[in-house]
Design an enzyme around this catalytic site. Structure first.
Site, PDB file in Angstrom:
ATOM      1  N   TYR A 164       0.808  -1.220   0.000  1.00  0.00           N
ATOM      2  CA  TYR A 164       0.000   0.000   0.000  1.00  0.00           C
ATOM      3  C   TYR A 164       0.839   1.267   0.000  1.00  0.00           C
ATOM      4  O   TYR A 164       0.307   2.360  -0.126  1.00  0.00           O
ATOM      5  CB  TYR A 164      -0.961   0.019   1.186  1.00  0.00           C
ATOM      6  CG  TYR A 164      -2.275  -0.637   0.859  1.00  0.00           C
ATOM      7  CD1 TYR A 164      -2.300  -1.874   0.240  1.00  0.00           C
ATOM      8  CD2 TYR A 164      -3.479  -0.029   1.163  1.00  0.00           C
ATOM      9  CE1 TYR A 164      -3.492  -2.491  -0.062  1.00  0.00           C
ATOM     10  CE2 TYR A 164      -4.678  -0.645   0.862  1.00  0.00           C
ATOM     11  CZ  TYR A 164      -4.680  -1.879   0.247  1.00  0.00           C
ATOM     12  OH  TYR A 164      -5.853  -2.486  -0.057  1.00  0.00           O
ATOM     13  N   ASP A 200      -2.857 -16.939   5.705  1.00  0.00           N
ATOM     14  CA  ASP A 200      -3.905 -17.762   5.075  1.00  0.00           C
ATOM     15  C   ASP A 200      -4.592 -18.642   6.119  1.00  0.00           C
ATOM     16  O   ASP A 200      -5.819 -18.791   6.123  1.00  0.00           O
ATOM     17  CB  ASP A 200      -3.371 -18.592   3.900  1.00  0.00           C
ATOM     18  CG  ASP A 200      -2.021 -19.216   4.165  1.00  0.00           C
ATOM     19  OD1 ASP A 200      -1.331 -18.753   5.085  1.00  0.00           O
ATOM     20  OD2 ASP A 200      -1.646 -20.162   3.468  1.00  0.00           O
ATOM     21  N   ASP A 224      -6.068  -5.742   5.422  1.00  0.00           N
ATOM     22  CA  ASP A 224      -7.162  -5.351   4.544  1.00  0.00           C
ATOM     23  C   ASP A 224      -8.142  -6.524   4.403  1.00  0.00           C
ATOM     24  O   ASP A 224      -9.355  -6.381   4.602  1.00  0.00           O
ATOM     25  CB  ASP A 224      -6.554  -4.998   3.177  1.00  0.00           C
ATOM     26  CG  ASP A 224      -7.521  -4.279   2.272  1.00  0.00           C
ATOM     27  OD1 ASP A 224      -8.566  -3.841   2.756  1.00  0.00           O
ATOM     28  OD2 ASP A 224      -7.224  -4.165   1.069  1.00  0.00           O
ATOM     29  N   LYS A 275       2.947 -13.427   6.573  1.00  0.00           N
ATOM     30  CA  LYS A 275       3.147 -14.455   5.542  1.00  0.00           C
ATOM     31  C   LYS A 275       4.659 -14.724   5.449  1.00  0.00           C
ATOM     32  O   LYS A 275       5.246 -14.801   4.372  1.00  0.00           O
ATOM     33  CB  LYS A 275       2.557 -13.896   4.235  1.00  0.00           C
ATOM     34  CG  LYS A 275       2.374 -14.857   3.136  1.00  0.00           C
ATOM     35  CD  LYS A 275       1.198 -15.786   3.295  1.00  0.00           C
ATOM     36  CE  LYS A 275       1.268 -16.835   2.207  1.00  0.00           C
ATOM     37  NZ  LYS A 275       0.725 -18.116   2.521  1.00  0.00           N
TER      38      LYS A 275
END
Ligand code: NAI
Length: 423
Positions: free
Chosen positions: A148, A284, A308, A218
């Protein structure tokens, strides 16, 4: 009547603080009108006239453009900088080259590094879950870094060609599958940026008696950026917050060096002594966890893109965007903008159908941020009392059996009436 000031990262709030508001575009003015009434009623009831917010309107969005020719006038930014705290309705994203999203502009100009989204269930709200009341989390999403940050180069530009050349020739990168037709995005994640966000999450958890902070990342794939976020988070907890926290990183080290029984005992001791548990979950997996075991999670700290996805998924679990509040905060300078998290809903603007709960709860967050917890709680309690009575706005009325649809204004008035009846 005066401004909020900051001394040593502590907010000094006068009894009559000036707070700028941006009503917003589309449904903004309707939900703002209802919100303002309710917030004023809650403050008046809680402090018997001793405290009151001095609201001052500042311009942004379509209204600003129509009146001044600018989407985000400098005066607006100056007013928010001076007042420190503001509230805004949704703003139309201007379409056309070179104009930044107004929300992004406000966040970047004031360095509002934490996007804070509390997600809890209100009895009566239609939800896709069987037990939505098990969801009660607060997300701290990093607001200034990650993809972002907007560092992207389009396919075929001289910039992207040069970047690919540098990557291939100077850094021996062989993994760009289609170098001739690639666009490139860059994802900066820093120690400083991660730790100030994670510190905010830990401070919040400690101040509000929360049980855990989960670092969502992640890092299994992006070891240095997202993995860095996790490692810097654990390092911060184990140094600055060593006395108040126990980390699952410490657990893993103990298990490796002294065996699982010792590690488990240390963990149980930490729980028994009320220490805040810091753990981590891969992004995830987290999307499964929040659906399957929401009761296991409390405060979440995460990078921008993961945050987000998580914010919207969690909002949907407890009834959707009409009721999800948010705040964008810099805990160091004290600047904060609280906002409805949905858009301008042009399809229902002006019809009295908009649900003001997202804005109302953002207002409750604002009151809490001022240290006016009594008034903040009163707003939440008013909503808690109103929803089961099933006199609700169109979005909720549709999916609640036996509900009566009321206008945005009438729903706000119901809350004001309830607040005024309290002792
Ligand atoms: P949206 O959130 O405005 O609308 C999506 C759907 O949700 C619509 O069906 C709408 O009627 C409904 N909805 C939204 N808020 C509601 C409420 N309070 N009560 C009842 N129903 C509600 O998203 P959309 O249509 O993608 O965006 C419209 C405009 O808003 C665009 O210009 C977009 O850029 C802007 N936007 C601004 C945001 C902000 O200022 N924070 C956030 C998201 C979008």
């Amino acid at each position: 009547m005066s401004y909020i000031t900051i001394e040593n990262e502590t907010r000094i709030v006068p009894d009559q603080p000036i707070i700028p508001f941006i009503p917003g575009d589309g449904i903004g003015p309707e939900i703002w009108q209802a919100t303002r009434q309710v917030l004023d009623a809650a403050v008046a009831k809680s402090y018997q006239g001793q405290k009151a917010i001095q609201w001052t309107e500042v311009l942004a969005g379509e209204k600003a453009f129509n009146e001044t020719g600018e989407w985000l006038p400098n005066e607006t930014l100056d007013a928010i900088k001076a007042a420190k705290v503001a509230i805004k309705g949704p703003l139309t994203t201007p379409i056309g080259g070179g104009i930044r999203s107004l929300n992004v502009a406000l966040r970047q100009d004031l360095d509002l590094f934490a996007c804070v989204r509390p997600v809890r269930y209100f009895t009566g709200v239609p939800s896709p879950l069987k037990e939505p009341e098990k969801t009660d989390m607060v997300i701290f999403r990093e607001n200034t870094e990650d993809v972002y940050a907007g560092i992207e180069f389009a396919k075929d530009t001289p910039e992207v060609k040069r970047l690919i050349e540098i990557l291939q020739q100077d850094f021996a990168v062989k993994k760009i599958r289609f170098p001739e037709t690639s666009a490139i995005g860059i994802k900066p994640i820093s120690q400083e940026g991660s730790q100030r966000l994670i510190a905010a999450a830990i401070d919040y958890a400690l101040a509000n008696g929360r049980k855990s902070v989960t670092l969502v990342h992640k890092g299994n794939i992006m070891k240095f950026t997202e993995g860095g976020f996790k490692n810097w988070g654990y390092a911060l907890a184990e140094t600055t917050y060593a006395a108040q926290t126990f980390t699952m990183n410490q657990y893993a080290t103990l298990a490796k060096e002294q065996g699982p029984v010792v590690a488990e005992k240390a963990y149980q001791d930490a729980l028994a002594s009320g220490k805040l548990i810091i753990n981590d979950v891969i992004a995830d997996n987290m999307l499964q966890q929040i659906l399957l075991y929401p009761e296991k999670y409390d405060v979440i700290a995460t990078c921008n893109l993961n945050g987000d996805y998580l914010s919207d998924a969690l909002a949907a679990q407890v009834g959707g965007i009409g009721i999800a509040p948010g705040g964008n905060i810099n805990y160091q300078t004290g600047h904060a903008i609280f906002e409805a998290t949905h858009g301008t809903a042009p399809d229902i603007a002006g019809l009295g159908k908009a649900n003001p709960c997202s804005m109302l709860l953002s207002g409750s967050m604002l009151l809490d941020y001022l240290g006016w917890q009594e008034a903040a709680s009163l707003v939440e309690e008013a909503i808690e009392a109103a929803l089961p009575a099933k006199k609700v706005t169109a979005d909720f009325a549709h999916s609640m059996t036996g509900a009566k649809e009321v206008t945005t204004e009438a729903f706000g008035q119901l809350l004001v009436d309830w607040i005024e009846k309290q002792d």
